[in-house]
Motif scaffolding. Structure first.
Motif, short mmCIF file in Angstrom:
data_model
loop_
_atom_site.label_atom_id
_atom_site.label_comp_id
_atom_site.label_asym_id
_atom_site.label_seq_id
_atom_site.Cartn_x
_atom_site.Cartn_y
_atom_site.Cartn_z
N ARG A 20 0.82 -1.22 0.00
CA ARG A 20 0.00 0.00 0.00
C ARG A 20 0.85 1.27 0.00
NH1 ARG A 20 -2.93 -1.89 4.59
NH2 ARG A 20 -2.48 0.10 5.55
N GLN A 21 1.95 1.26 0.73
CA GLN A 21 2.81 2.45 0.77
C GLN A 21 3.47 2.70 -0.59
OE1 GLN A 21 3.07 4.75 3.19
NE2 GLN A 21 1.45 3.60 4.19
N GLU A 22 3.88 1.64 -1.26
CA GLU A 22 4.44 1.78 -2.61
C GLU A 22 3.36 2.25 -3.58
OE1 GLU A 22 6.61 -1.61 -4.05
OE2 GLU A 22 7.66 -1.83 -2.13
N ARG A 23 2.15 1.77 -3.39
CA ARG A 23 1.03 2.19 -4.24
C ARG A 23 0.77 3.68 -4.06
NH1 ARG A 23 -3.59 -1.28 -2.70
NH2 ARG A 23 -2.24 -2.89 -3.54
N LEU A 24 0.80 4.15 -2.82
CA LEU A 24 0.60 5.57 -2.54
C LEU A 24 1.75 6.39 -3.14
CD1 LEU A 24 -1.34 7.52 -1.18
CD2 LEU A 24 -0.06 7.22 0.94
N ALA A 25 2.96 5.88 -3.05
CA ALA A 25 4.10 6.56 -3.66
C ALA A 25 3.95 6.65 -5.17
CB ALA A 25 5.40 5.84 -3.29
N ALA A 26 3.42 5.61 -5.79
CA ALA A 26 3.19 5.63 -7.24
C ALA A 26 2.14 6.67 -7.61
CB ALA A 26 2.76 4.25 -7.72
N VAL A 27 1.11 6.82 -6.77
CA VAL A 27 0.07 7.83 -7.01
C VAL A 27 0.70 9.22 -6.96
CG1 VAL A 27 -1.99 8.88 -5.99
CG2 VAL A 27 -1.85 6.40 -6.26
N VAL A 28 1.54 9.47 -5.97
CA VAL A 28 2.21 10.77 -5.85
C VAL A 28 3.13 11.00 -7.04
CG1 VAL A 28 3.86 12.10 -4.46
CG2 VAL A 28 2.02 10.83 -3.33
N ASP A 29 3.83 9.98 -7.45
CA ASP A 29 4.76 10.11 -8.59
C ASP A 29 4.02 10.45 -9.88
OD1 ASP A 29 7.45 9.96 -9.64
OD2 ASP A 29 6.78 8.14 -10.67
N ARG A 30 2.83 9.89 -10.08
CA ARG A 30 2.04 10.19 -11.28
C ARG A 30 1.76 11.69 -11.39
NH1 ARG A 30 -2.13 5.91 -12.92
NH2 ARG A 30 -3.41 7.73 -13.28
N LEU A 107 -8.47 0.33 -3.26
CA LEU A 107 -7.01 0.22 -3.33
C LEU A 107 -6.35 0.24 -1.96
CD1 LEU A 107 -6.37 2.55 -6.40
CD2 LEU A 107 -6.00 0.07 -6.30
N GLY A 108 -7.15 0.43 -0.92
CA GLY A 108 -6.60 0.47 0.43
C GLY A 108 -5.94 1.78 0.78
N LEU A 109 -6.09 2.79 -0.06
CA LEU A 109 -5.44 4.08 0.20
C LEU A 109 -6.13 4.85 1.31
CD1 LEU A 109 -4.78 5.20 -3.50
CD2 LEU A 109 -3.16 4.18 -1.90
N SER A 110 -7.42 4.67 1.47
CA SER A 110 -8.17 5.40 2.50
C SER A 110 -7.64 5.10 3.89
CB SER A 110 -9.65 5.04 2.43
OG SER A 110 -10.20 5.46 1.22
N ARG A 111 -7.18 3.88 4.11
CA ARG A 111 -6.66 3.49 5.44
C ARG A 111 -5.43 4.29 5.83
NH1 ARG A 111 -5.95 -2.61 4.33
NH2 ARG A 111 -6.86 -2.15 2.32
N ASP A 112 -4.71 4.80 4.84
CA ASP A 112 -3.47 5.50 5.12
C ASP A 112 -3.62 7.02 5.13
OD1 ASP A 112 -2.03 3.06 5.26
OD2 ASP A 112 -1.95 2.99 3.07
#
Length: 136
Positions: A20-30, A107-112
């Motif tokens: 999930r943390q890598e997924r969030l990092a990918a969202v920021v990178d986009r 995507l589980g992003l809400s939890r973070d």
């Protein structure tokens, strides 16, 4: 492609990243690869109320679909807004109004996200929906 189909595609594309943390990092990178938002668009009318960060979103109708531009003063918020904009970009006003974003939850992003960030995303969704409603 409908907004619902686009949402399913975004979820599928980002689900490939298991952490999930890598997924969030990918969202920021986009968001870092987005076009520059013109300073003259940073007006009170384009500012999203309800966000702690400064967020601006504009939308213009062309050929029956909406095209959005945005900016935010926080990299994380900019990434999250980019995901919402990517979801609704090119959608018809009626489709945008009718389709609620479930991708953050799926995507589980809400939890973070802190409650203030979640409230900010709700405000951005309301702003995008209001833009679409003006064109229905």
């Amino acid at each position: 492609m409908s907004v619902s189909e686009k949402q399913a595609q975004l979820i599928e594309d980002l689900s490939f990243i298991e952490d999930r943390q890598e997924r969030l990092a990918a969202v920021v990178d986009r968001a870092r690869r987005r076009p520059v938002f013109s300073a003259d668009l940073k007006t009170e009318a384009n500012r999203v109320n309800g966000c702690i960060s400064q967020v601006w979103v504009t939308g213009e109708l062309g050929d029956g679909v909406l095209h959005f531009q945005f900016d935010a003063d926080s990299p994380l918020v900019k990434g999250l807004v980019a995901l919402l904009v990517d979801l609704y970009e090119g959608g018809t006003p009626a489709d945008i109004v009718a389709t609620e974003p479930v991708l953050f939850e799926q995507l589980g992003l809400s939890r973070d996200l802190t409650p203030t960030r979640q409230n900010g995303l709700t405000a951005v969704r309301a702003h995008i929906k209001a833009i679409a409603q003006r064109h229905t």
